[in-house]
Write a protein that holds these residues in place. Structure first.
Motif, short mmCIF file in Angstrom:
data_model
loop_
_atom_site.label_atom_id
_atom_site.label_comp_id
_atom_site.label_asym_id
_atom_site.label_seq_id
_atom_site.Cartn_x
_atom_site.Cartn_y
_atom_site.Cartn_z
N TYR A 59 2.28 1.66 -3.48
CA TYR A 59 1.26 2.15 -4.40
C TYR A 59 0.98 3.63 -4.17
O TYR A 59 0.78 4.40 -5.12
N GLU A 60 0.96 4.03 -2.91
CA GLU A 60 0.70 5.43 -2.58
C GLU A 60 1.76 6.34 -3.19
O GLU A 60 1.44 7.40 -3.76
N THR A 67 -8.02 2.51 -6.26
CA THR A 67 -7.38 3.82 -6.14
C THR A 67 -7.36 4.55 -7.47
O THR A 67 -7.72 5.73 -7.55
N ASP A 102 0.82 -1.21 0.00
CA ASP A 102 0.00 0.00 0.00
C ASP A 102 0.86 1.26 0.00
O ASP A 102 0.54 2.25 -0.67
N LEU A 129 -4.83 -2.29 -7.90
CA LEU A 129 -4.69 -0.85 -8.08
C LEU A 129 -5.99 -0.16 -8.52
O LEU A 129 -6.12 1.06 -8.38
N LYS A 135 -12.99 9.26 -3.71
CA LYS A 135 -12.14 10.27 -3.07
C LYS A 135 -11.84 11.38 -4.07
O LYS A 135 -11.36 11.12 -5.17
N GLU A 178 -10.14 7.81 -7.44
CA GLU A 178 -9.59 9.07 -6.96
C GLU A 178 -9.31 10.03 -8.11
O GLU A 178 -8.93 9.60 -9.21
#
Length: 209
Positions: free
Chosen positions: A19-20, A67, A16, A64, A101, A71
């Protein structure tokens, strides 16, 4: 498992974090426009390339996807003299109904409500599944006195009406030097969502990356 990316040998919390970092937006990820209603709300979805890592295998695509597809960043800035532009940071197709998001980045010295508020209201209308809203507020606080002050208060009310229209909102994070009178507005939102305020800015300006 044969064919599985070496990433999956790492713990989920480590993946995570990777990926961020990998999916973090940069200034080059935005395509600004003076015609947001046509570019972003037309019949053909606005689209940007998917991350290359996402296309390496089915497992990474699935991991993935939440996200990448969930977003987006709505950015308002002035790249030139009074040249106010709106841009979206997004990967793949921009579909507001699947956003969970949204980042709202107002990178201007003054609110300039008329240049972006209607676009944000349209996003709020179409993005009914948004659960997290992050506001990065660059403008200086505006006084509430006089004609300009009353006009600003009216726009602030419209802005918060758009926020409260997000019925699935669970988290509101606000960055920047906001007006103290916004606190009452946040208190109302806090009755149904978790509100967190930061005095520093979230987005890093060019040259500070």
């Amino acid at each position: 498992m044969a064919g599985l990316s070496p990433l999956f040998q790492l713990p989920q919390e480590v993946r995570d974090k990777i990926y961020e970092f990998y999916l973090a937006f940069n200034h080059s990820d935005f395509e600004d426009t003076l015609r947001p209603q046509i570019v972003y709300f037309g019949d053909v979805p606005y689209s940007r390339p998917l991350p290359s890592l996402m296309l390496t295998c089915k497992s990474l695509y699935q991991e993935l996807s939440p996200t990448v597809h969930g977003e987006a960043i709505l950015r308002v800035e002035i790249p030139g003299w009074n040249d106010r532009r709106i841009g979206f940071g997004v990967r793949g197709n921009l579909k507001f109904d699947r956003l969970s998001k949204l980042y709202l980045l107002i990178a201007t010295e003054h609110p300039n409500w008329n240049s972006w508020l209607s676009t944000f209201e349209a996003v709020a209308e179409h993005g009914k599944n948004i659960e997290t809203l992050v506001i990065d507020w660059g403008p200086r606080p505006v006084e509430s006195v006089g004609w300009s002050g009353r006009a600003n208060l009216k726009k602030e009310t419209e802005f918060f009406n758009a926020i409260t229209s997000l019925k699935n909102l669970q988290i509101l994070r606000v960055y920047g030097n906001i007006s103290p009178r916004w606190m009452n507005r946040f208190d109302e939102i806090a009755k149904r969502a978790h509100v967190v305020r930061y005095r520093f800015r979230w987005w890093r300006e060019p040259g500070l990356d």
